[in-house]
Design an enzyme around this catalytic site. Structure first.
Site, PDB file in Angstrom:
ATOM      1  N   CYS A 100       0.814  -1.097  -0.017  1.00  0.00           N
ATOM      2  CA  CYS A 100       0.063  -0.022   0.078  1.00  0.00           C
ATOM      3  C   CYS A 100       0.970   1.246   0.105  1.00  0.00           C
ATOM      4  O   CYS A 100       1.904   1.261   0.821  1.00  0.00           O
ATOM      5  CB  CYS A 100      -1.162   0.239   1.293  1.00  0.00           C
ATOM      6  SG  CYS A 100      -2.034   1.466   1.373  1.00  0.00           S
ATOM      7  N   HIS A 142      -8.992  -3.980  -1.754  1.00  0.00           N
ATOM      8  CA  HIS A 142      -8.121  -3.225  -0.942  1.00  0.00           C
ATOM      9  C   HIS A 142      -8.270  -1.469  -1.206  1.00  0.00           C
ATOM     10  O   HIS A 142      -8.348  -0.840  -0.021  1.00  0.00           O
ATOM     11  CB  HIS A 142      -6.597  -3.702  -1.590  1.00  0.00           C
ATOM     12  CG  HIS A 142      -5.587  -2.483  -1.003  1.00  0.00           C
ATOM     13  ND1 HIS A 142      -4.620  -3.177  -0.361  1.00  0.00           N
ATOM     14  CD2 HIS A 142      -5.478  -1.318  -1.169  1.00  0.00           C
ATOM     15  CE1 HIS A 142      -3.661  -2.133   0.277  1.00  0.00           C
ATOM     16  NE2 HIS A 142      -4.282  -0.936  -0.496  1.00  0.00           N
ATOM     17  N   GLU A 143      -8.557  -1.144  -2.187  1.00  0.00           N
ATOM     18  CA  GLU A 143      -8.854   0.347  -2.553  1.00  0.00           C
ATOM     19  C   GLU A 143     -10.153   0.688  -1.797  1.00  0.00           C
ATOM     20  O   GLU A 143     -10.065   1.865  -1.250  1.00  0.00           O
ATOM     21  CB  GLU A 143      -8.861   0.618  -4.036  1.00  0.00           C
ATOM     22  CG  GLU A 143      -7.541   0.331  -4.532  1.00  0.00           C
ATOM     23  CD  GLU A 143      -6.419   0.960  -4.121  1.00  0.00           C
ATOM     24  OE1 GLU A 143      -6.625   2.032  -3.458  1.00  0.00           O
ATOM     25  OE2 GLU A 143      -5.295   0.434  -4.023  1.00  0.00           O
ATOM     26  N   HIS A 146     -10.031   1.447   1.869  1.00  0.00           N
ATOM     27  CA  HIS A 146      -9.578   2.881   2.177  1.00  0.00           C
ATOM     28  C   HIS A 146     -10.812   3.534   2.510  1.00  0.00           C
ATOM     29  O   HIS A 146     -10.810   4.621   3.251  1.00  0.00           O
ATOM     30  CB  HIS A 146      -8.706   3.179   1.148  1.00  0.00           C
ATOM     31  CG  HIS A 146      -7.288   2.815   1.274  1.00  0.00           C
ATOM     32  ND1 HIS A 146      -6.561   3.117   2.325  1.00  0.00           N
ATOM     33  CD2 HIS A 146      -6.741   2.155   0.246  1.00  0.00           C
ATOM     34  CE1 HIS A 146      -5.379   2.579   1.914  1.00  0.00           C
ATOM     35  NE2 HIS A 146      -5.513   1.999   1.017  1.00  0.00           N
TER      36      HIS A 146
HETATM   37 NI    NI Z   1      -3.727   1.006  -0.179  1.00  0.00          NI
END
Ligand code: NI
Length: 177
Positions: A100, A142-143, A146
């Site tokens: 990341c 994953h994105e 966030h």
């Molecule tokens: Ni990330």
């Protein structure tokens, strides 16, 4: 366009829940997305979420093409995904290594759903609906994490599988960030 500073883990702005975009195709949204894409490309990231540059809006970008951070994976076309909704298809999960841009120099083994249905909007407010799997599904999960203030180390099952790229994969010579 500008390359933005990416916030690092520990910054409380990475832990906020992002707000949905309400107006599409605005100059402000175009500028945000342009800056996110430029920043992602400059840092060789596979993706970037708006909270990583301190903007608490539900916008993510991702793209994978012959990326030195991920030399062994499939390619993903450049995608701008706004107000995303994720729905895993089935229960199957798989662990694989993630990095990341907010946690430079490190990698962790993270479980993700293998198959994913996702929807959302592009920069013009046109609906996006996709079914993806494997690395593409992993990047989207994953994105979008966030946008909920979730960083990948929070999902690692065994923290022994979290460390510096240079120590975990000395032969791969992965970039630090
Ligand atoms: Ni990330």
């Amino acid at each position: 366009m500008a390359i933005e500073t990416v916030l690092k883990m520990g910054d409380p702005r990475l832990l906020r829940k992002a707000r949905p975009i309400e107006a599409f195709d605005t100059p402000e949204l175009h500028e945000l997305v342009s800056n996110m894409i430029e920043t992602m490309k400059a840092l060789d990231g596979a993706g970037l979420a708006a909270p990583q540059i301190g903007v608490d809006l539900q916008v993510v970008v991702f793209e994978v093409n012959a990326n030195p951070r991920y030399p062994d994976v499939e390619t993903i076309p450049l995608t701008v995904l706004i107000n995303p909704v994720l729905a895993p298809t089935g229960d199957e999960m798989k662990e694989d290594w993630e990095g990341c841009l907010s946690i430079p120099g490190m990698r962790g083994l993270v479980p993700r759903y293998v198959k994913l249905h996702y929807s959302g909007f592009d920069i013009y407010g046109r609906e996006i609906v996709k079914d993806v799997e494997g690395f593409h599904a992993r990047v989207v999960q994953h994105e979008c994490d966030h946008l909920f203030g979730v960083l990948y180390p929070m999902r690692i099952r065994d923290l022994r599988n979290f460390g510096y790229s240079s120590a975990l994969f000395p032969e791969k010579r992965l970039p630090d960030e």
